[in-house]
Design a protein around this motif. Structure first.
Motif, PDB file in Angstrom:
ATOM      1  N   ALA A  71       5.066   1.295   5.713  1.00 13.44           N
ATOM      2  CA  ALA A  71       3.747   1.907   5.541  1.00 13.44           C
ATOM      3  C   ALA A  71       3.971   3.131   4.672  1.00 13.44           C
ATOM      4  O   ALA A  71       4.883   3.918   4.943  1.00 13.44           O
ATOM      5  CB  ALA A  71       3.155   2.309   6.885  1.00 13.44           C
ATOM      6  N   THR A  99      -1.201   2.665   2.726  1.00 15.91           N
ATOM      7  CA  THR A  99      -1.359   1.262   3.085  1.00 15.91           C
ATOM      8  C   THR A  99      -0.038   0.682   3.613  1.00 15.91           C
ATOM      9  O   THR A  99       0.995   1.359   3.606  1.00 15.91           O
ATOM     10  CB  THR A  99      -1.879   0.431   1.894  1.00 15.91           C
ATOM     11  OG1 THR A  99      -2.307  -0.855   2.374  1.00 15.91           O
ATOM     12  CG2 THR A  99      -0.831   0.234   0.824  1.00 15.91           C
ATOM     13  N   LYS A 112       1.522  -4.477  -1.885  1.00 15.69           N
ATOM     14  CA  LYS A 112       0.700  -3.583  -1.062  1.00 15.69           C
ATOM     15  C   LYS A 112      -0.385  -4.433  -0.428  1.00 15.69           C
ATOM     16  O   LYS A 112      -1.138  -5.100  -1.142  1.00 15.69           O
ATOM     17  CB  LYS A 112       0.037  -2.516  -1.933  1.00 15.69           C
ATOM     18  CG  LYS A 112       0.987  -1.477  -2.470  1.00 15.69           C
ATOM     19  CD  LYS A 112       0.172  -0.378  -3.157  1.00 15.69           C
ATOM     20  CE  LYS A 112       1.108   0.547  -3.902  1.00 15.69           C
ATOM     21  NZ  LYS A 112       0.384   1.598  -4.589  1.00 15.69           N
ATOM     22  N   SER A 114      -3.880  -5.328   1.187  1.00 10.34           N
ATOM     23  CA  SER A 114      -5.215  -4.732   1.245  1.00 10.34           C
ATOM     24  C   SER A 114      -5.675  -4.813   2.699  1.00 10.34           C
ATOM     25  O   SER A 114      -5.467  -5.816   3.390  1.00 10.34           O
ATOM     26  CB  SER A 114      -6.169  -5.404   0.267  1.00 10.34           C
ATOM     27  OG  SER A 114      -6.448  -6.693   0.690  1.00 10.34           O
ATOM     28  N   LEU A 115      -6.245  -3.716   3.160  1.00  6.15           N
ATOM     29  CA  LEU A 115      -6.573  -3.575   4.579  1.00  6.15           C
ATOM     30  C   LEU A 115      -8.027  -3.961   4.803  1.00  6.15           C
ATOM     31  O   LEU A 115      -8.935  -3.314   4.290  1.00  6.15           O
ATOM     32  CB  LEU A 115      -6.314  -2.134   5.034  1.00  6.15           C
ATOM     33  CG  LEU A 115      -4.893  -1.609   4.740  1.00  6.15           C
ATOM     34  CD1 LEU A 115      -4.740  -0.180   5.226  1.00  6.15           C
ATOM     35  CD2 LEU A 115      -3.826  -2.512   5.358  1.00  6.15           C
ATOM     36  N   PHE A 123      -5.429   7.334   5.904  1.00  5.32           N
ATOM     37  CA  PHE A 123      -4.374   6.575   6.577  1.00  5.32           C
ATOM     38  C   PHE A 123      -3.073   7.289   6.211  1.00  5.32           C
ATOM     39  O   PHE A 123      -2.438   6.983   5.211  1.00  5.32           O
ATOM     40  CB  PHE A 123      -4.394   5.116   6.129  1.00  5.32           C
ATOM     41  CG  PHE A 123      -3.451   4.206   6.894  1.00  5.32           C
ATOM     42  CD1 PHE A 123      -2.959   4.553   8.158  1.00  5.32           C
ATOM     43  CD2 PHE A 123      -3.060   2.980   6.359  1.00  5.32           C
ATOM     44  CE1 PHE A 123      -2.105   3.710   8.865  1.00  5.32           C
ATOM     45  CE2 PHE A 123      -2.197   2.124   7.051  1.00  5.32           C
ATOM     46  CZ  PHE A 123      -1.719   2.498   8.298  1.00  5.32           C
ATOM     47  N   THR A 125       0.340   7.741   6.914  1.00  5.48           N
ATOM     48  CA  THR A 125       1.273   6.857   7.605  1.00  5.48           C
ATOM     49  C   THR A 125       2.552   7.565   8.016  1.00  5.48           C
ATOM     50  O   THR A 125       2.977   8.543   7.393  1.00  5.48           O
ATOM     51  CB  THR A 125       1.621   5.654   6.712  1.00  5.48           C
ATOM     52  OG1 THR A 125       2.165   6.146   5.495  1.00  5.48           O
ATOM     53  CG2 THR A 125       0.391   4.815   6.426  1.00  5.48           C
ATOM     54  N   ASN A 146      -1.265   6.957  12.432  1.00  6.05           N
ATOM     55  CA  ASN A 146      -2.174   7.514  11.433  1.00  6.05           C
ATOM     56  C   ASN A 146      -2.471   8.960  11.820  1.00  6.05           C
ATOM     57  O   ASN A 146      -3.151   9.215  12.808  1.00  6.05           O
ATOM     58  CB  ASN A 146      -3.469   6.687  11.388  1.00  6.05           C
ATOM     59  CG  ASN A 146      -4.434   7.183  10.309  1.00  6.05           C
ATOM     60  OD1 ASN A 146      -4.113   8.110   9.555  1.00  6.05           O
ATOM     61  ND2 ASN A 146      -5.600   6.572  10.236  1.00  6.05           N
ATOM     62  N   THR A 178      -3.158  -9.584   2.740  1.00  4.53           N
ATOM     63  CA  THR A 178      -4.015  -8.683   3.510  1.00  4.53           C
ATOM     64  C   THR A 178      -3.443  -8.403   4.894  1.00  4.53           C
ATOM     65  O   THR A 178      -2.592  -9.140   5.406  1.00  4.53           O
ATOM     66  CB  THR A 178      -5.414  -9.314   3.722  1.00  4.53           C
ATOM     67  OG1 THR A 178      -5.232 -10.536   4.459  1.00  4.53           O
ATOM     68  CG2 THR A 178      -6.107  -9.606   2.414  1.00  4.53           C
ATOM     69  N   HIS A 181      -7.489  -5.030  10.252  1.00  3.64           N
ATOM     70  CA  HIS A 181      -7.462  -3.989  11.278  1.00  3.64           C
ATOM     71  C   HIS A 181      -8.101  -4.516  12.556  1.00  3.64           C
ATOM     72  O   HIS A 181      -9.209  -5.067  12.522  1.00  3.64           O
ATOM     73  CB  HIS A 181      -8.238  -2.757  10.776  1.00  3.64           C
ATOM     74  CG  HIS A 181      -8.134  -1.576  11.675  1.00  3.64           C
ATOM     75  ND1 HIS A 181      -9.217  -1.027  12.310  1.00  3.64           N
ATOM     76  CD2 HIS A 181      -7.065  -0.840  12.044  1.00  3.64           C
ATOM     77  CE1 HIS A 181      -8.819   0.016  13.042  1.00  3.64           C
ATOM     78  NE2 HIS A 181      -7.515   0.153  12.893  1.00  3.64           N
TER      79      HIS A 181
END
Ligand code: NAG
Length: 422
Positions: A71, A99, A112, A114-115, A123, A125, A146, A178, A181
């Motif tokens: 992260a 991310t 990376k 995508s959230l 965020f 990390t 976070n 992806t 969450h």
């Protein structure tokens, strides 16, 4: 008078003898005895810079998919201005929106994620932990700290803590682009979260690395090793978050990791120790078995389980202990928004025998496997080895040592020869 002098000499002598060893050790750990101008770099055979890995604190190897998970805050300036994990609370108005990142240890390519379903504006990390159910290796649950700024902290409410740090839970299908969450997890016992250890998709351990968030008392906490803080067990269900204190005896408990057979690894940052522990199933407490000291900070420990020991009968399994080389400069150099101020790195390896109970034999000697003045790897926080299959490597027993830094512009992989390095 003579008697008084004589007694004073004896008392001072005894005190110096008693204090000399702990003081020298503390001076070594904080970097006083390691000046930057005579720093000796120790690298592997070959270094590779991992792209798109800005300010990544933690790293975990997911064996079933042969992928690394991290992260990253993704922005050096933002990371340098707001990161409660290092006591940096200057710019809550400009937090990073980081991310999750997946790294292929063979190609060194980064993805990376995508959230999805994650509307947060920050965020920030820090530690992560990954979990796959034994019957489904293609789904990875990712717990991630976070360090969200606290929206309730204003000039009208200065008594509110500056950070409202919490844990985010995501799910990711191996190979996809992806992570979805699932929820945010907050609890009064989760105050200064540093690292996590997922026990299932509903249960984890978390270290609060400090009691004091900033200021002089945080420094006192770092140097005195008084255990003002703790390690907490958290479980979640559809509605509730339940948390209990599992351990409160390690002053600066920091990184968490898995050893072999359910063994729990706890880094004791400024104490310079790696603790070996286990979870008591009935009451969720953590009991310490023993520890090994090294001459530096211990951040996120990891265990390298050698998958190719059958190849030549040599088992290079062992523990990796990364730490910043000069904590004495860290607080100041961390805040350099250009990411130039040097933060040196040190990584130790201790053989698997060190994790067995005291009194049992075998080689337990810690050795330095990586050292850098901060120019190749700025301020190491995690070190993970991924072995190279000797069948595809001319029979050579080698591996990539992956290194991350919480305020590093990039991760680094350095190729090491097991026989000469481990
Ligand atoms: C938790 O369980 C372990 C193992 O039974 C025991 O040794 C320990 O004292 C217990 N701790 C608490 C706080 O109940």
């Amino acid at each position: 008078m003579a008697v008084f002098l004589y007694l004073t000499t004896i008392v001072v002598g005894i005190l110096s003898a008693l204090l000399y060893t702990p003081l020298k050790r503390q001076a070594t750990i904080i970097g006083l005895l390691r000046p930057l101008n005579s720093w000796e770099n120790i690298h592997g055979i070959e270094n590779r810079v991992i792209r798109d890995t800005v300010a990544c604190e933690d790293l975990h190897y997911h064996e079933p998919s042969d992928m690394l998970y991290s992260a990253c805050m993704g922005d050096m300036e933002k990371a340098a201005g707001w990161f409660p994990g290092s006591g940096t609370l200057d710019h809550p108005e400009n937090p990073s929106l980081g991310t999750l990142v997946v790294i292929d240890p063979k190609t060194m390519k980064t993805k990376k994620l995508s959230l999805e379903n994650f509307p947060a504006t920050a965020f920030v990390t820090h530690g992560i932990s990954i979990y796959s159910h034994p019957s489904d290796h293609n789904t990875v649950f990712i717990f991630a700290v976070n360090h969200h700024p606290n929206p309730l902290q204003t000039s009208a409410s200065p008594e509110q803590p500056k950070a409202a740090s919490r844990i985010e839970l995501f799910t990711h299908a191996v190979g996809s682009d992806t992570a979805t969450h699932l929820r945010s997890i907050s609890h009064p016992l989760i105050r200064t979260p540093n690292d996590l250890l997922a026990l299932s998709e509903k249960e984890f351990l978390v270290t609060n690395c400090h009691h004091y968030r900033d200021g002089l008392m945080r420094l006192v906490e770092d140097i005195s090793h008084i255990p003002w803080t703790d390690l907490v067990h958290v479980s979640i269900d559809d509605h509730d978050v339940t948390a209990t204190v599992s351990l409160n005896s390690i002053g600066t408990n920091n990184g968490l990791g898995w050893g072999p057979n359910g063994q729990i690894l706890i880094g004791d940052a400024t104490g310079g120790n790696l603790y070996f522990a286990g979870l008591e199933a009935e009451n969720k407490t953590v009991s310490i078995s023993h520890h090994v000291p090294v001459d530096s900070v211990v951040d996120n420990p990891s265990f390298f389980s050698d998958p190719y020991s059958q190849f030549d009968g040599k088992d290079y399994s062992g523990y990796l202990l990364p730490g910043i080389g000069r904590p004495i400069d860290f607080g100041t150099n961390y805040k350099d928004p250009t990411g130039q101020a040097p933060i040196p790195s040190i990584v130790w390896y201790v053989p698997v025998n060190a994790g067995r109970k005291e009194g049992e034999g075998g080689d337990k000697q810690a050795r330095l496997v990586f050292s850098d003045d901060g120019s190749s790897l700025r301020g190491v926080t995690t070190a993970v080895i991924v072995a190279i299959d000797p069948a595809t490597n001319d029979g050579k027993r080698e591996g990539w040592l992956f290194l991350t830094g919480v305020v590093a512009p990039n991760m680094l992989a350095t190729k090491i020869d097991f026989a000469t390095t481990l």
